[in-house]
Design a protein around this motif. Structure first.
Motif, PDB file in Angstrom:
ATOM      1  N   THR A  59      18.918  32.387 114.088  1.00 52.79           N
ATOM      2  CA  THR A  59      20.176  33.125 114.192  1.00 52.79           C
ATOM      3  C   THR A  59      20.556  32.970 115.540  1.00 52.79           C
ATOM      4  N   LEU A  60      19.512  33.889 116.311  1.00 55.53           N
ATOM      5  CA  LEU A  60      19.843  33.855 117.676  1.00 55.53           C
ATOM      6  C   LEU A  60      19.903  32.607 118.636  1.00 55.53           C
ATOM      7  N   GLN A  61      19.255  31.728 118.072  1.00 54.19           N
ATOM      8  CA  GLN A  61      19.158  30.308 118.726  1.00 54.19           C
ATOM      9  C   GLN A  61      20.650  29.679 118.306  1.00 54.19           C
ATOM     10  N   ASN A  62      21.027  29.949 117.028  1.00 53.10           N
ATOM     11  CA  ASN A  62      22.427  29.091 116.691  1.00 53.10           C
ATOM     12  C   ASN A  62      23.532  29.783 117.454  1.00 53.10           C
ATOM     13  N   PHE A  63      23.419  31.025 117.842  1.00 51.83           N
ATOM     14  CA  PHE A  63      24.354  31.891 118.522  1.00 51.83           C
ATOM     15  C   PHE A  63      24.394  31.551 119.871  1.00 51.83           C
ATOM     16  N   ALA A  64      23.168  31.465 120.534  1.00 56.90           N
ATOM     17  CA  ALA A  64      23.259  30.866 121.955  1.00 56.90           C
ATOM     18  C   ALA A  64      23.771  29.553 122.161  1.00 56.90           C
ATOM     19  N   GLY A  65      23.626  28.632 120.958  1.00 58.14           N
ATOM     20  CA  GLY A  65      23.932  27.174 121.032  1.00 58.14           C
ATOM     21  C   GLY A  65      25.439  27.141 121.121  1.00 58.14           C
ATOM     22  N   GLY A  66      26.088  28.092 120.269  1.00 54.16           N
ATOM     23  CA  GLY A  66      27.315  28.348 119.828  1.00 54.16           C
ATOM     24  C   GLY A  66      28.208  28.629 121.392  1.00 54.16           C
ATOM     25  N   VAL A  67      27.365  29.540 122.018  1.00 53.46           N
ATOM     26  CA  VAL A  67      27.969  30.103 123.328  1.00 53.46           C
ATOM     27  C   VAL A  67      28.184  28.927 124.264  1.00 53.46           C
ATOM     28  N   MET A  68      27.130  28.390 124.299  1.00 48.06           N
ATOM     29  CA  MET A  68      27.016  27.219 125.242  1.00 48.06           C
ATOM     30  C   MET A  68      27.994  26.066 124.796  1.00 48.06           C
ATOM     31  N   ILE A  69      28.181  25.584 123.666  1.00 53.01           N
ATOM     32  CA  ILE A  69      29.219  24.667 123.313  1.00 53.01           C
ATOM     33  C   ILE A  69      30.631  25.210 123.518  1.00 53.01           C
ATOM     34  N   LEU A  70      30.878  26.524 123.261  1.00 54.58           N
ATOM     35  CA  LEU A  70      32.168  27.027 123.611  1.00 54.58           C
ATOM     36  C   LEU A  70      32.420  26.918 125.077  1.00 54.58           C
ATOM     37  N   LEU A  71      31.540  27.425 125.606  1.00 54.45           N
ATOM     38  CA  LEU A  71      31.714  27.407 127.243  1.00 54.45           C
ATOM     39  C   LEU A  71      31.759  25.897 127.835  1.00 54.45           C
ATOM     40  N   PHE A  72      30.978  25.108 127.642  1.00 55.86           N
ATOM     41  CA  PHE A  72      30.692  23.785 128.204  1.00 55.86           C
ATOM     42  C   PHE A  72      31.578  22.759 127.517  1.00 55.86           C
ATOM     43  N   LYS A  73      31.943  22.992 126.188  1.00 52.38           N
ATOM     44  CA  LYS A  73      32.985  22.244 125.420  1.00 52.38           C
ATOM     45  C   LYS A  73      32.266  20.484 125.550  1.00 52.38           C
ATOM     46  N   PRO A  74      31.257  20.162 124.994  1.00 49.98           N
ATOM     47  CA  PRO A  74      30.840  19.060 124.911  1.00 49.98           C
ATOM     48  C   PRO A  74      31.665  18.099 123.866  1.00 49.98           C
ATOM     49  N   TYR A  75      32.260  18.889 123.057  1.00 49.58           N
ATOM     50  CA  TYR A  75      33.168  18.241 122.170  1.00 49.58           C
ATOM     51  C   TYR A  75      34.136  19.470 121.669  1.00 49.58           C
ATOM     52  N   LYS A  76      35.062  18.970 121.036  1.00 54.56           N
ATOM     53  CA  LYS A  76      36.427  20.167 120.569  1.00 54.56           C
ATOM     54  C   LYS A  76      36.856  19.694 119.122  1.00 54.56           C
ATOM     55  N   ILE A  77      37.579  20.536 118.664  1.00 52.69           N
ATOM     56  CA  ILE A  77      38.064  20.232 117.400  1.00 52.69           C
ATOM     57  C   ILE A  77      39.022  18.953 117.374  1.00 52.69           C
ATOM     58  N   GLY A  78      38.718  18.139 116.427  1.00 57.85           N
ATOM     59  CA  GLY A  78      39.490  16.791 116.357  1.00 57.85           C
ATOM     60  C   GLY A  78      38.581  15.704 116.906  1.00 57.85           C
ATOM     61  N   ASP A  79      37.585  16.081 117.653  1.00 55.55           N
ATOM     62  CA  ASP A  79      36.684  15.087 118.180  1.00 55.55           C
ATOM     63  C   ASP A  79      35.721  14.443 117.225  1.00 55.55           C
ATOM     64  N   VAL A  80      35.630  12.737 117.121  1.00 49.34           N
ATOM     65  CA  VAL A  80      34.618  12.586 116.120  1.00 49.34           C
ATOM     66  C   VAL A  80      33.234  12.531 117.082  1.00 49.34           C
ATOM     67  N   ILE A  81      32.192  12.857 116.045  1.00 47.46           N
ATOM     68  CA  ILE A  81      30.795  12.969 116.750  1.00 47.46           C
ATOM     69  C   ILE A  81      29.880  12.287 115.718  1.00 47.46           C
ATOM     70  N   ASP A  82      28.594  11.981 116.477  1.00 47.58           N
ATOM     71  CA  ASP A  82      27.507  11.498 115.801  1.00 47.58           C
ATOM     72  C   ASP A  82      26.415  12.410 116.247  1.00 47.58           C
ATOM     73  N   ALA A  83      26.065  13.410 115.469  1.00 48.53           N
ATOM     74  CA  ALA A  83      24.917  14.262 115.702  1.00 48.53           C
ATOM     75  C   ALA A  83      24.164  14.806 114.683  1.00 48.53           C
ATOM     76  N   GLN A  84      22.836  15.051 114.894  1.00 40.61           N
ATOM     77  CA  GLN A  84      22.048  15.303 113.787  1.00 40.61           C
ATOM     78  C   GLN A  84      21.977  14.606 112.504  1.00 40.61           C
ATOM     79  N   GLY A  85      22.127  13.189 112.891  1.00 43.83           N
ATOM     80  CA  GLY A  85      22.210  12.233 111.613  1.00 43.83           C
ATOM     81  C   GLY A  85      23.481  12.212 110.688  1.00 43.83           C
ATOM     82  N   TYR A  86      24.663  13.002 111.149  1.00 46.73           N
ATOM     83  CA  TYR A  86      25.932  12.854 110.610  1.00 46.73           C
ATOM     84  C   TYR A  86      26.964  12.440 111.714  1.00 46.73           C
ATOM     85  N   VAL A  87      28.081  11.802 110.850  1.00 43.22           N
ATOM     86  CA  VAL A  87      29.154  11.100 111.487  1.00 43.22           C
ATOM     87  C   VAL A  87      30.349  11.906 111.204  1.00 43.22           C
TER      88      VAL A  87
END
Length: 271
Positions: free
Chosen positions: A104-132
């Motif tokens: 859970t803490l790893q997911n929390f840290a990952g969420g913080v990194m995503i929200l800070l550095f913004k590799p994607y945002k709401i509305g973007d189409v991404i391919d990750a972890q085997g899902y598009v």
């Protein structure tokens, strides 16, 4: 009752603890003022960094809680209260909780990194972890995708923050790639001219970079052309599907054959 002794003991207590108590109160007041200043500076830093609105309460709450805990420990230590055992117990409890909630803490840290550095945002189409899919929501622990067939995919942020990902929405233009084949014996120049006319007729295909049409392979049953054209990202799939249909129809009209795998069988009658 020996009032003189009581007065003497009270006087000694006041003399001994009075300065410590006053100093502790002063430190508490000054520390509270410093914490407020730090939080204001943190808010300005978050505003300047354009941090996500869902991330700000977590960062502010975490920093404020840590600073207040440090202030209380400092004040209690100044009053002469032994804090070593308390800090040790607190550290052991924190370690146990951290180990129990490591995922859970790893997911929390990952969420913080995503929200800070913004590799994607709401509305973007991404391919990750085997899902598009299209990002519909970024939470502090998970990211929610909507697939083209309207499935909801929930992906933990820990893997998204540390794994590979393709973001199809960061660039305004994309390159569409096709492979078209004609039969051996058909006119290569005619096929290239037909493809060129179809590309020029589609207004969604950009003039720059120029469309590439080249013979890419002499396959077992066909001569293959690679076609590469640039379009707006939003037009990618419409152009891809329309061109496949147009090529099939136009090749048939122009007498160009789209081959399919075939095998010649030779029968020999024994003498």
């Amino acid at each position: 009752m020996d009032y003189d002794k009581v007065v003497s003991d009270l006087t000694n207590m006041v003399v001994f603890y009075g300065p410590k108590l006053i100093a502790a109160i002063v430190i508490f007041i000054v520390g509270s003022w410093v914490i407020k200043g730090v939080m204001l500076a943190l808010n300005r830093a978050l505003d300047k960094a354009d941090a996500d609105a869902s991330l700000r309460p977590f960062i502010r709450g975490l920093c404020e809680a840590l600073l207040k805990i440090l202030l209380v420990i400092t004040v209690l230590s100044m009053l002469g209260i032994e804090m070593t055992s308390f800090v040790a117990i607190l550290g052991a409890a924190g370690l146990a909780v951290g180990m129990a909630l490591s995922g859970t803490l790893q997911n929390f840290a990952g969420g913080v990194m995503i929200l800070l550095f913004k590799p994607y945002k709401i509305g973007d189409v991404i391919d990750a972890q085997g899902y598009v899919g299209k990002v519909s929501e970024i939470q502090i622990f998970n990211t929610i995708l909507k697939t083209p067939d309207n499935k909801t995919i929930i992906i933990p942020n820990g893997g998204l923050a540390t794994g590979s990902m393709i973001n199809y929405s960061t660039e305004q233009t994309r390159r569409v790639d096709w492979t078209f084949g004609i039969a051996y014996g058909d006119d290569i120049d005619q096929a290239k001219a037909v493809i060129r006319k179809l590309c020029d007729a589609d207004q969604r295909i950009l003039n720059e970079p120029e469309v590439l049409i080249a013979v890419s392979a002499l396959a077992d049953s066909s001569v293959n052309f690679t076609v590469r054209a640039w379009v707006q990202a939003s037009d990618y799939w419409d152009v891809f599907f329309d061109m496949n249909e147009n090529i099939y129809k136009r090749f048939n009209q122009e007498g160009l054959n789209i081959p399919f795998p075939q095998m010649d069988v030779h029968l020999h009658k024994p003498e």
